[in-house]
Design a protein around this motif. Structure first.
Motif, PDB file in Angstrom:
ATOM      1  N   TRP A 167       0.764  -1.066  -0.142  1.00  0.00           N
ATOM      2  CA  TRP A 167       0.091   0.051   0.061  1.00  0.00           C
ATOM      3  C   TRP A 167       0.746   1.211  -0.047  1.00  0.00           C
ATOM      4  O   TRP A 167       0.475   2.175  -0.696  1.00  0.00           O
ATOM      5  N   VAL A 168       1.982   1.301   0.713  1.00  0.00           N
ATOM      6  CA  VAL A 168       2.956   2.422   0.953  1.00  0.00           C
ATOM      7  C   VAL A 168       3.351   2.604  -0.574  1.00  0.00           C
ATOM      8  O   VAL A 168       3.507   3.740  -1.094  1.00  0.00           O
ATOM      9  N   GLY A 169       3.858   1.326  -1.311  1.00  0.00           N
ATOM     10  CA  GLY A 169       4.338   1.627  -2.695  1.00  0.00           C
ATOM     11  C   GLY A 169       3.397   2.237  -3.521  1.00  0.00           C
ATOM     12  O   GLY A 169       3.809   3.069  -4.443  1.00  0.00           O
ATOM     13  N   VAL A 170       2.108   1.754  -3.635  1.00  0.00           N
ATOM     14  CA  VAL A 170       1.027   2.366  -4.508  1.00  0.00           C
ATOM     15  C   VAL A 170       0.901   3.731  -4.154  1.00  0.00           C
ATOM     16  O   VAL A 170       0.866   4.552  -5.248  1.00  0.00           O
ATOM     17  N   TYR A 171       0.895   4.074  -2.948  1.00  0.00           N
ATOM     18  CA  TYR A 171       0.582   5.375  -2.738  1.00  0.00           C
ATOM     19  C   TYR A 171       1.825   6.368  -3.242  1.00  0.00           C
ATOM     20  O   TYR A 171       1.577   7.343  -3.796  1.00  0.00           O
ATOM     21  N   LEU A 172       2.975   5.898  -2.990  1.00  0.00           N
ATOM     22  CA  LEU A 172       4.083   6.667  -3.402  1.00  0.00           C
ATOM     23  C   LEU A 172       4.052   6.721  -4.804  1.00  0.00           C
ATOM     24  O   LEU A 172       4.401   7.747  -5.488  1.00  0.00           O
ATOM     25  N   MET A 173       3.627   5.748  -5.699  1.00  0.00           N
ATOM     26  CA  MET A 173       3.691   5.607  -7.219  1.00  0.00           C
ATOM     27  C   MET A 173       2.567   6.680  -7.528  1.00  0.00           C
ATOM     28  O   MET A 173       2.893   7.285  -8.477  1.00  0.00           O
ATOM     29  N   TRP A 174       1.532   6.589  -6.892  1.00  0.00           N
ATOM     30  CA  TRP A 174       0.329   7.228  -7.259  1.00  0.00           C
ATOM     31  C   TRP A 174       0.557   9.034  -7.039  1.00  0.00           C
ATOM     32  O   TRP A 174       0.342   9.956  -8.018  1.00  0.00           O
ATOM     33  N   ASN A 175       1.543   9.237  -5.996  1.00  0.00           N
ATOM     34  CA  ASN A 175       1.793  10.697  -5.760  1.00  0.00           C
ATOM     35  C   ASN A 175       2.959  11.106  -6.834  1.00  0.00           C
ATOM     36  O   ASN A 175       3.039  12.131  -7.266  1.00  0.00           O
ATOM     37  N   GLY A 176       3.910  10.128  -7.107  1.00  0.00           N
ATOM     38  CA  GLY A 176       4.733  10.623  -8.116  1.00  0.00           C
ATOM     39  C   GLY A 176       4.244  10.618  -9.444  1.00  0.00           C
ATOM     40  O   GLY A 176       4.469  11.382 -10.235  1.00  0.00           O
ATOM     41  N   ILE A 177       2.873   9.815  -9.877  1.00  0.00           N
ATOM     42  CA  ILE A 177       2.387  10.015 -11.175  1.00  0.00           C
ATOM     43  C   ILE A 177       1.854  11.412 -11.291  1.00  0.00           C
ATOM     44  O   ILE A 177       1.673  11.985 -12.203  1.00  0.00           O
ATOM     45  N   ALA A 178       1.002  11.734 -10.042  1.00  0.00           N
ATOM     46  CA  ALA A 178       0.328  12.952  -9.984  1.00  0.00           C
ATOM     47  C   ALA A 178       1.246  14.219 -10.131  1.00  0.00           C
ATOM     48  O   ALA A 178       0.790  15.161 -10.448  1.00  0.00           O
ATOM     49  N   PHE A 179       2.417  14.157  -9.466  1.00  0.00           N
ATOM     50  CA  PHE A 179       3.354  15.239  -9.384  1.00  0.00           C
ATOM     51  C   PHE A 179       3.820  15.461 -10.847  1.00  0.00           C
ATOM     52  O   PHE A 179       4.155  16.455 -11.295  1.00  0.00           O
ATOM     53  N   LEU A 180       4.104  14.170 -11.612  1.00  0.00           N
ATOM     54  CA  LEU A 180       4.680  14.339 -12.948  1.00  0.00           C
ATOM     55  C   LEU A 180       3.575  15.091 -14.047  1.00  0.00           C
ATOM     56  O   LEU A 180       3.919  15.610 -14.656  1.00  0.00           O
ATOM     57  N   PHE A 181       2.104  14.715 -13.767  1.00  0.00           N
ATOM     58  CA  PHE A 181       1.360  15.289 -14.498  1.00  0.00           C
ATOM     59  C   PHE A 181       0.732  16.432 -14.107  1.00  0.00           C
ATOM     60  O   PHE A 181      -0.380  17.214 -14.569  1.00  0.00           O
ATOM     61  N   ASN A 182       1.230  16.911 -12.982  1.00  0.00           N
ATOM     62  CA  ASN A 182       0.778  18.179 -12.387  1.00  0.00           C
ATOM     63  C   ASN A 182      -0.823  18.151 -12.043  1.00  0.00           C
ATOM     64  O   ASN A 182      -1.654  19.089 -12.106  1.00  0.00           O
ATOM     65  N   TRP A 183      -1.453  17.084 -11.362  1.00  0.00           N
ATOM     66  CA  TRP A 183      -2.831  16.934 -11.007  1.00  0.00           C
ATOM     67  C   TRP A 183      -3.184  17.595  -9.852  1.00  0.00           C
ATOM     68  O   TRP A 183      -3.015  17.585  -8.653  1.00  0.00           O
TER      69      TRP A 183
END
Length: 60
Positions: free
Chosen positions: A44-60
């Motif tokens: 779950w921590v890994g999924v959370y960090l990946m989601w935040n990384g993707i959101a950061f890259l696409f500026n959501w």
């Protein structure tokens, strides 16, 4: 038609295999339930960090 004898047509039990001599159980049995919960928490921590990384890259 002749009747079958007692040794024909009957199921025979398979011989029991010998249990290997040695330690039957580990000295410290692992609490596999806690291990599974820990693995799920790390996932779950890994999924959370990946989601935040993707959101950061696409500026959501």
């Amino acid at each position: 038609m002749e009747p079958k004898g007692p040794e024909e047509g009957q199921l025979r039990k398979a011989p029991m295999t010998a249990v290997p001599q040695g330690r039957a159980r580990a000295e410290f049995p692992w609490p596999w339930g806690l291990v599974a919960i820990g693995v799920m928490a790390i996932a779950w921590v890994g999924v959370y960090l990946m989601w935040n990384g993707i959101a950061f890259l696409f500026n959501w």
